[in-house]
Design a protein around this motif. Structure first.
Motif, PDB file in Angstrom:
ATOM      1  N   LEU A 131       0.844  -1.195  -0.003  1.00  0.00           N
ATOM      2  CA  LEU A 131       0.033   0.032   0.202  1.00  0.00           C
ATOM      3  C   LEU A 131       0.794   1.295  -0.023  1.00  0.00           C
ATOM      4  O   LEU A 131       0.470   2.210  -0.705  1.00  0.00           O
ATOM      5  CB  LEU A 131      -0.928   0.041   1.024  1.00  0.00           C
ATOM      6  CG  LEU A 131      -2.017  -1.100   1.091  1.00  0.00           C
ATOM      7  CD1 LEU A 131      -2.819  -0.970   2.420  1.00  0.00           C
ATOM      8  CD2 LEU A 131      -2.988  -0.950   0.202  1.00  0.00           C
ATOM      9  N   LEU A 163       2.204   1.821  -3.460  1.00  0.00           N
ATOM     10  CA  LEU A 163       0.923   2.617  -4.136  1.00  0.00           C
ATOM     11  C   LEU A 163       0.932   3.963  -4.178  1.00  0.00           C
ATOM     12  O   LEU A 163       0.737   4.759  -5.003  1.00  0.00           O
ATOM     13  CB  LEU A 163      -0.364   1.849  -3.929  1.00  0.00           C
ATOM     14  CG  LEU A 163      -1.497   1.921  -4.871  1.00  0.00           C
ATOM     15  CD1 LEU A 163      -1.303   1.542  -6.214  1.00  0.00           C
ATOM     16  CD2 LEU A 163      -2.860   1.410  -4.329  1.00  0.00           C
ATOM     17  N   LEU A 164       0.931   4.334  -2.863  1.00  0.00           N
ATOM     18  CA  LEU A 164       0.865   5.876  -2.434  1.00  0.00           C
ATOM     19  C   LEU A 164       1.856   6.372  -2.896  1.00  0.00           C
ATOM     20  O   LEU A 164       1.820   7.463  -3.825  1.00  0.00           O
ATOM     21  CB  LEU A 164       0.596   5.892  -1.022  1.00  0.00           C
ATOM     22  CG  LEU A 164       0.181   7.418  -0.620  1.00  0.00           C
ATOM     23  CD1 LEU A 164      -1.212   7.898  -1.144  1.00  0.00           C
ATOM     24  CD2 LEU A 164       0.088   7.513   0.924  1.00  0.00           C
ATOM     25  N   ALA A 199       2.369   6.600  -6.808  1.00  0.00           N
ATOM     26  CA  ALA A 199       1.223   7.414  -7.418  1.00  0.00           C
ATOM     27  C   ALA A 199       1.968   8.670  -7.373  1.00  0.00           C
ATOM     28  O   ALA A 199       2.267   9.558  -8.446  1.00  0.00           O
ATOM     29  CB  ALA A 199       0.053   7.373  -6.839  1.00  0.00           C
ATOM     30  N   TRP A 200       2.743   9.182  -6.308  1.00  0.00           N
ATOM     31  CA  TRP A 200       3.262  10.627  -6.005  1.00  0.00           C
ATOM     32  C   TRP A 200       4.652  10.726  -7.006  1.00  0.00           C
ATOM     33  O   TRP A 200       4.445  11.609  -7.743  1.00  0.00           O
ATOM     34  CB  TRP A 200       3.618  10.718  -4.760  1.00  0.00           C
ATOM     35  CG  TRP A 200       4.428  12.009  -4.585  1.00  0.00           C
ATOM     36  CD1 TRP A 200       4.324  13.224  -4.699  1.00  0.00           C
ATOM     37  CD2 TRP A 200       5.945  11.982  -3.914  1.00  0.00           C
ATOM     38  NE1 TRP A 200       5.168  13.831  -4.376  1.00  0.00           N
ATOM     39  CE2 TRP A 200       6.269  13.283  -3.696  1.00  0.00           C
ATOM     40  CE3 TRP A 200       6.507  10.954  -3.259  1.00  0.00           C
ATOM     41  CZ2 TRP A 200       7.620  13.674  -3.050  1.00  0.00           C
ATOM     42  CZ3 TRP A 200       7.648  11.315  -2.879  1.00  0.00           C
ATOM     43  CH2 TRP A 200       8.271  12.629  -2.625  1.00  0.00           C
ATOM     44  N   LEU A 212       4.958   8.939  -9.595  1.00  0.00           N
ATOM     45  CA  LEU A 212       4.654   8.739 -10.846  1.00  0.00           C
ATOM     46  C   LEU A 212       4.154   9.855 -11.590  1.00  0.00           C
ATOM     47  O   LEU A 212       4.731  10.507 -12.544  1.00  0.00           O
ATOM     48  CB  LEU A 212       3.401   7.838 -11.170  1.00  0.00           C
ATOM     49  CG  LEU A 212       3.057   7.261 -12.471  1.00  0.00           C
ATOM     50  CD1 LEU A 212       4.214   6.258 -12.849  1.00  0.00           C
ATOM     51  CD2 LEU A 212       1.627   6.711 -12.354  1.00  0.00           C
ATOM     52  N   GLN A 213       3.515  10.880 -10.629  1.00  0.00           N
ATOM     53  CA  GLN A 213       3.132  12.206 -10.966  1.00  0.00           C
ATOM     54  C   GLN A 213       4.209  12.927 -11.345  1.00  0.00           C
ATOM     55  O   GLN A 213       4.372  13.801 -12.369  1.00  0.00           O
ATOM     56  CB  GLN A 213       2.353  12.758  -9.925  1.00  0.00           C
ATOM     57  CG  GLN A 213       1.244  13.708 -10.262  1.00  0.00           C
ATOM     58  CD  GLN A 213       0.433  14.110  -8.941  1.00  0.00           C
ATOM     59  OE1 GLN A 213       1.144  13.960  -7.873  1.00  0.00           O
ATOM     60  NE2 GLN A 213      -0.663  14.606  -9.149  1.00  0.00           N
ATOM     61  N   LEU A 263       6.222   0.596 -10.789  1.00  0.00           N
ATOM     62  CA  LEU A 263       5.250   0.670  -9.693  1.00  0.00           C
ATOM     63  C   LEU A 263       4.682  -0.764  -9.532  1.00  0.00           C
ATOM     64  O   LEU A 263       4.582  -1.180  -8.383  1.00  0.00           O
ATOM     65  CB  LEU A 263       4.311   1.908 -10.048  1.00  0.00           C
ATOM     66  CG  LEU A 263       3.048   2.091  -9.078  1.00  0.00           C
ATOM     67  CD1 LEU A 263       3.408   2.125  -7.653  1.00  0.00           C
ATOM     68  CD2 LEU A 263       1.977   2.909  -9.605  1.00  0.00           C
ATOM     69  N   VAL A 264       4.331  -1.305 -10.550  1.00  0.00           N
ATOM     70  CA  VAL A 264       3.540  -2.569 -10.388  1.00  0.00           C
ATOM     71  C   VAL A 264       4.530  -3.609  -9.943  1.00  0.00           C
ATOM     72  O   VAL A 264       4.295  -4.505  -9.029  1.00  0.00           O
ATOM     73  CB  VAL A 264       2.864  -3.034 -11.798  1.00  0.00           C
ATOM     74  CG1 VAL A 264       2.292  -4.632 -11.728  1.00  0.00           C
ATOM     75  CG2 VAL A 264       1.685  -2.134 -12.198  1.00  0.00           C
ATOM     76  N   SER A 278       5.269  -3.164  -6.108  1.00  0.00           N
ATOM     77  CA  SER A 278       4.164  -3.611  -5.423  1.00  0.00           C
ATOM     78  C   SER A 278       4.100  -5.352  -5.523  1.00  0.00           C
ATOM     79  O   SER A 278       3.630  -5.854  -4.213  1.00  0.00           O
ATOM     80  CB  SER A 278       2.750  -2.845  -5.586  1.00  0.00           C
ATOM     81  OG  SER A 278       2.641  -2.893  -6.795  1.00  0.00           O
TER      82      SER A 278
END
Lengths: 584, 595
Positions: free
Chosen positions: A255, A258-259, A262-263, A265-266, A275-276, A279
């Motif tokens: 998790l 993931l969080l 995402a940041w 990735l942005q 990312l995948v 995780s």
């Protein structure tokens, strides 16, 4: 201990470790392939609504290829580790039981049967239990190192999740093991206690039942059972607290990825593929990390087992044997010359004992309980050595004789008969050379066992069961007597060996031994007067000292102690008859 | 042999049948079961929370129209964390309840089995079976708890995981779910086949472990004989063979289980490949989102775990089921001698008379041991039963104390049939002193109080004095508080009999049954024993199973048993007159032994 194990089976350890390391690397590779497929194939294909056949084949080949390699690595890891464990266990079981056979009876007497059994079985097993997960643990360390490297190569922020997570998993494992082992030790002790109570209570079943104490015994047992139950519940509760947390921690990691992902990735620092991958990595890593916990958790038990095994392997007190052969054939002469003997606790039980069993003669040892008769019997066949003085057969001190020379010269028939889990034949001949069926039957005849053996369903081939449970006590005694006679010993030592035999049968045995011209010298420990009457000579003992030696008649006349002892039965009878008269 | 009763072959009953039988016999398992299951369900939810979060995170957050939406991702992560915390807590609560309930039930099972075994006459009829009866309340139950504590919970949780995972997969894509099933189907079939083989291999491992233990035990117990006969080589060979046979079997079991495990691993690879390929094809047409496909890959790993864990814990599971079955089988044996309890009557007060009315006995499936015994013993007489080994005299004693019931006829005490007497009454009025005078590993005082717990030390000392044993007691290092050791081994055989006799004396029975010891006792103790016996037997009906004919000589009456029948009866002096009689011969041979 682990080091020694590795040195003993280096090849299997290397196979296991390589397999395990490969497995770890493949776990990481698989995660990155999953990530790459999602990020670099799935995302564009879904966007363009198009998928190339070539790509599909490649993906399938990659997953199946990794799976095949993983299977190979599992074979290496598990077979390497497992074979190593089993081989080491077998090796040490052989070593331990070899020591059992080599160590003298005095050592055996100091150790309970149950303890020796568990030394060879559960202690050896416990000592090598951490061997199985050991290569797995080593491989896991390789995997974690590789995972951290790949994480840092991917993105330092995501790597920080790993940096936090792995030590947390480790630490938790350690805490768990440390808190678990005292609980498990306690549970094990309580198991022993429950077992001891059950053993005792069932052994005394007749007393329990005839006194109507079943309910009280059940209560006594229930107390120990509930202690054990509470201990097991406490073990279970700790496990119940640990397992869900161990399962959830990697999920928390996923998790976090993931969080943070995402940041990142942005800001474009990581791709969807990465990312995948990361995780996915956290979900599959958790399980191998626990392998380290298994090793740690088993260590205290393993060390305890190993120490107990070492105690047996390092035990000394072996009797050294010489190489002398018997000096002559025919009945042996045995001489005790100023023999002193004390048991392990230092109490001397024989003080300066001297006597001779002349060749071909029968000598009876007579004395009250604790006067040292059985000790003399053990010394005569060298189950133990005297502290001072010597025991000689035909002038040769016993320690100078070789094992076969001693075994063929003197045979002991102990008080408590021991029967092997074998056929009647095996029990009588013990596979000794030159003992055919004819010899076996002849020995059985002299021991008054021919009749019952002939009536057994398969005669000599009848299996008598563990400890001869299918036979009565008297039958067992006669069987062990036949075993001694079959070897045509030159000296026969009977340690109250016919106590469970019916008087009539005993009389027949004694007559048969007496009438046997093959002529062994006989040293016999006896209470019954008929047995004493058989002897040419009586050695009368009091408190570990020879008080007098002579014929029965002589001793009756000169030794009041001897007279008292031998006539005690009659005195008891007389006393009782007096009593009955009084009542009448 | 009666071995069959205790050790049925493992294959006779299915695991499920054993489970049902076991649950029926352990009512402690039932309360709170629904609560535990509810907790299990919630804790399962935690297992699929992460794949769902991944799917939601990717589809709604990262791939949100207009770029990654951190807020949405944070919300999803937060919610999932909450679910995780709750499910972890539920997981803990569930295992806690499970362990508490199962260990309580198993503890109760131990105690119940213990009591039941005491009620079975098998316990004292076949002393050689004691060891295996002990393991019914120890090792066998231990195997069940060990399995529950490790593999069992894991198996339960992962089975739930399988169900929850399947549901989520179906919700995401039924097509892909079918693909996963198709990929795993061959593996499941192969694993099932291997499970059967594995069950066989593990059985061999268990058998060989037993053989090895037997060999080790023999080398330890028989150490003296092995040395005295110089046959260490032969024994060593046997040990090595049994140890190596076990190792070979263990390795074979490991190989079989690794192959089975690998099949699952391979299936997981195939499933991953198939899911990606089919998922791509489905997704290209817009039938599947990236998030769902990704989640599916996570779900596949969750799907394979239960299958593999099932293979791993199979051995433990089989041991546990086999152990459970053995315990239940013992519980299923009806006690052949039942306490009439509430329907029973009390024995009439005062000295007891004995009557055997046409009594016969045979062991089930065995020869007749006692036939047509019809006799009466007047109150307060001292009777000796004599006969050769195997004549049936011990059976006589067991029927008299109702350790067994006759196959035909009736035993009556003062006119009351023994079978209708309440055990509490029977055991307080009729006491037997067995051959070996068994003592517990406790002090002399505690051993005697076994018969009468209410007695004070003063009472006990008085009993010793009354029996003329005060000097003997004074000679013990700690007097009444002297520990007697395991089975009383700190005392000599004769001394153990002394204590057993005092124990019978304080029980103050109206009928005393003595099973005389066969082995010789040193003369000094013998004198004490005889004196004590006189006092103990005075004024009560006494039946002594005599091995020493001096006992018969001083008895009021002698009953001679031969080949299961009463052949002579009368006082010693009368019986001895007929020189050709069995008794006269027995007595002559005994005299020859002692004079």
């Amino acid at each position: 201990m682990l080091g020694r194990a590795i040195r003993t089976e280096p090849r299997l350890f290397i196979i296991g470790t390589i397999g395990s390391s490969l497995f770890g690397l493949l776990v990481i590779a698989n995660a990155f392939v999953v990530g790459a497929v999602i990020g670099n194939v799935v995302v564009p294909a879904f966007a363009e609504h198009r998928a190339g056949t070539g790509e599909l084949v490649l993906i399938a080949a990659a997953f199946i290829g990794i799976a095949l390699l993983r299977v190979a690595s599992i074979f290496g890891r598990r077979l390497g580790a497992g074979y190593m464990q089993f081989r080491l266990q077998a090796r040490y079981r052989r070593a331990v039981t070899r020591r059992y056979l080599a160590l003298p009876p005095a050592w055996h007497q100091r150790h309970a049967t149950g303890t020796l059994l568990s030394n060879a079985n559960s202690d050896v097993e416990a000592a090598f239990v951490p061997i199985a997960p050991l290569p797995f643990a080593v491989g896991t360390i390789v995997m974690i190192a590789a995972a951290l490297v790949s994480l840092f190569l991917t993105d330092w922020v995501l790597a920080m999740v790993g940096v936090c997570l792995f030590p947390a998993l480790f630490g938790l494992n350690l805490v768990y093991s440390r808190r678990m082992s005292p609980r498990q030790i306690r549970a094990q002790q309580l198991r022993g206690k429950v077992s001891a109570v059950a053993h005792e209570s069932f052994d005394g079943a007749l007393v329990v039942k005839t006194m109507g104490r079943e309910a009280d015994e059940s209560r006594r047992f229930a107390v120990h059972v509930s202690e054990l139950r509470d201990a097991l519940i406490s073990v279970g509760r700790l496990r119940g607290a640990f397992d869900p947390v161990m399962d959830s921690l990697p999920s928390v990691g996923t998790l976090a990825v993931l969080l943070l992902g995402a940041w990142r990735l942005q800001s474009g620092a990581v791709s969807v593929a990465e990312l995948v991958s990361v995780s996915f990595l956290f979900t599959v890593l958790a399980f191998p990390v626990r392998a380290i916990g298994w090793v740690v958790a088993e260590l205290p038990r393993s060390v305890a087992g190993w120490e107990r095994v070492q105690a047996v392997l390092g035990a000394d007190g072996d009797l050294a044997y010489g190489s002398a052969a018997p000096a002559r054939t025919g009945p042996a002469e045995i001489t005790f010359d100023h023999v002193r003997f004390s048991y392990g606790d230092g109490t001397e039980v024989l003080h300066d004992v001297s006597f001779t069993v002349p060749a071909g003669r029968t000598v009876a040892l007579v004395g009250a309980t604790g006067s040292g008769k059985s000790t003399i019997a053990s010394l005569a066949v060298r189950l133990v050595d005297p502290d001072k003085g010597t025991v000689c057969i035909d002038g040769t001190p016993l320690p100078e004789l070789s094992v076969p020379a001693l075994a063929s010269a003197a045979a002991l028939v102990p008080q408590v008969p021991f029967v092997f889990d074998d056929t009647v034949r095996g029990n009588v001949t013990l596979d000794r050379e030159g003992l055919d069926d004819e010899v076996a039957w002849s020995a059985l005849r002299h021991a008054q066992a021919e009749g019952f053996v002939a009536h057994l369903p398969e005669g000599l081939d009848t299996a008598v069961g563990e400890r001869g449970t299918s036979l009565s006590g008297g039958q067992r005694q006669r069987l062990t007597l036949a075993r001694a006679l079959a070897g045509r010993p030159r000296l026969l030592v009977l340690d109250d060996a016919t106590s469970a035999v019916d008087p009539r049968v005993e009389a027949a045995i004694l007559a048969s031994l007496r009438g046997d011209d093959s002529g062994a010298s006989i040293l016999v420990v006896a209470y019954r007067r008929a047995t004493i009457a058989l002897a040419d000579l009586v050695v009368y003992l009091e408190d570990g000292r020879v008080v007098a030696t002579g014929t029965h008649t002589e001793l009756m006349a000169t030794e009041p102690g001897y007279l008292n002892l031998v006539t005690a039965y009659e005195q008891a009878e007389a006393a009782r008859e007096e009593d009955s008269k009084v009542i009448a | 042999m009666s071995t069959a009763v205790l050790e049925k072959p493992a294959a006779e009953e299915g695991a499920l049948a054993t489970f049902r039988r076991g649950v029926a016999l352990s009512p402690e398992l039932r309360p709170g079961l629904i609560g535990t299951l509810a907790l299990a369900l919630v804790s399962m939810a935690g297992r699929v929370a992460v794949p769902i979060a991944i799917q939601q995170g990717i589809d709604r957050g990262i791939r949100a129209p207009g770029g990654p939406d951190l807020g949405v991702v944070a919300l999803i992560v937060g919610l999932t964390l909450a679910v995780l915390v709750v499910s972890t807590a539920c997981g803990y609560a569930m295992t806690r309840r499970l362990f508490t309930v199962s260990e309580t039930a198993l503890g109760a099972l131990r105690s119940r089995t213990f009591r039941h075994i005491h009620d079975l006459s098998m316990l004292h009829q076949q002393s050689e079976r004691r060891g295996s009866l002990v393991s019914r309340v120890t090792g066998d139950v231990d195997q069940i708890t060990q399995f529950l504590q490790t593999g069992g919970v894991m198996l339960l949780l992962t089975s739930g995981q399988l169900v929850v995972t399947t549901i989520v997969m179906f919700v995401y894509s039924w097509q892909l779910t079918l693909v996963v099933f198709a990929a795993f189907l061959p593996a499941v079939i192969i694993i099932r086949l291997f499970q059967k083989r594995l069950a066989g291999v593990y059985r061999i491992v268990r058998e060989r472990t037993g053989t090895m233990l037997g060999a080790v035990a023999e080398s330890v117990v028989g150490a003296t004989v092995i040395r005295a006969y110089g046959v260490a080589g032969r024994t060593g060979q046997r040990l090595d063979t049994s140890i190596d046979n076990l190792r070979v079997a263990q390795q074979k079991a490991l190989r079989t289980s690794v192959i089975s495990f690998s099949t699952g691993e391979l299936a997981a690879g195939v499933a991953l490949a198939a899911v990606v390929v089919v998922g791509l094809l489905l997704g290209v047409d817009g039938g599947l989102s990236v998030g769902k496909l990704t989640a599916f890959l996570f779900l596949v790993t969750l799907f394979i775990q239960p299958v593999q864990i099932a293979t791993e814990v199979l051995n433990e599971a089989q041991n546990a089921v086999a152990g459970w079955r053995r315990v239940l089988d013992v519980l299923d044996i009806e006690p052949d001698v039942a306490d009439p309890d509430a329907e029973g009557v009390e024995l009439p007060p005062g000295p007891l008379s004995v009557r055997f009315a046409d009594v016969s006995y045979r062991y089930p499936g065995g020869p007749v041991v006692l036939a047509d015994v019809d006799l009466e013993i007047a109150p307060k007489t001292r009777v000796a039963v004599v006969g050769e080994t195997g004549s049936g005299k011990t059976t006589f004693a067991k029927l008299l104390t109702r350790l067994m019931d006759p196959a035909g006829g009736q035993v009556l005490l003062s006119g009351t049939p023994l079978t209708s007497v309440r055990f509490t009454s029977l055991r307080s009025r009729v006491v037997m002193v067995p051959q070996d005078g068994f003592l517990f590993d406790a002090t002399v005082a505690e051993n005697i109080r076994f018969a009468a717990p209410e007695l004070t030390d003063g009472d006990l000392e008085r009993a010793f004095t009354e029996l003329g044993l005060a000097d003997w007691l004074a000679g013990l290092p700690l007097g009444l508080q002297t520990p007697v050791g395991e089975r009383g081994e700190a005392l000599s055989v004769g001394e153990r009999q002394l204590v057993a006799l005092v124990r019978a004396y304080v029980a103050d029975p109206d009928l005393l049954v003595l099973d005389e010891a066969t082995s010789a006792v040193d003369p000094a103790t013998e004198v004490r024993l005889q004196r004590a016996l006189d006092t103990v037997t005075r004024g009560r009906t006494t039946v002594a199973i005599a091995h020493r004919l001096s006992t018969a000589q001083s008895a009021d009456e002698v009953i001679v048993v031969d080949a299961g029948r009463v052949v002579q009866r009368g006082p010693h002096t009368t019986l001895i007159r007929d020189e050709d009689s069995i008794y006269a011969k027995l007595f002559a041979s005994w005299l020859e032994q002692t004079r």
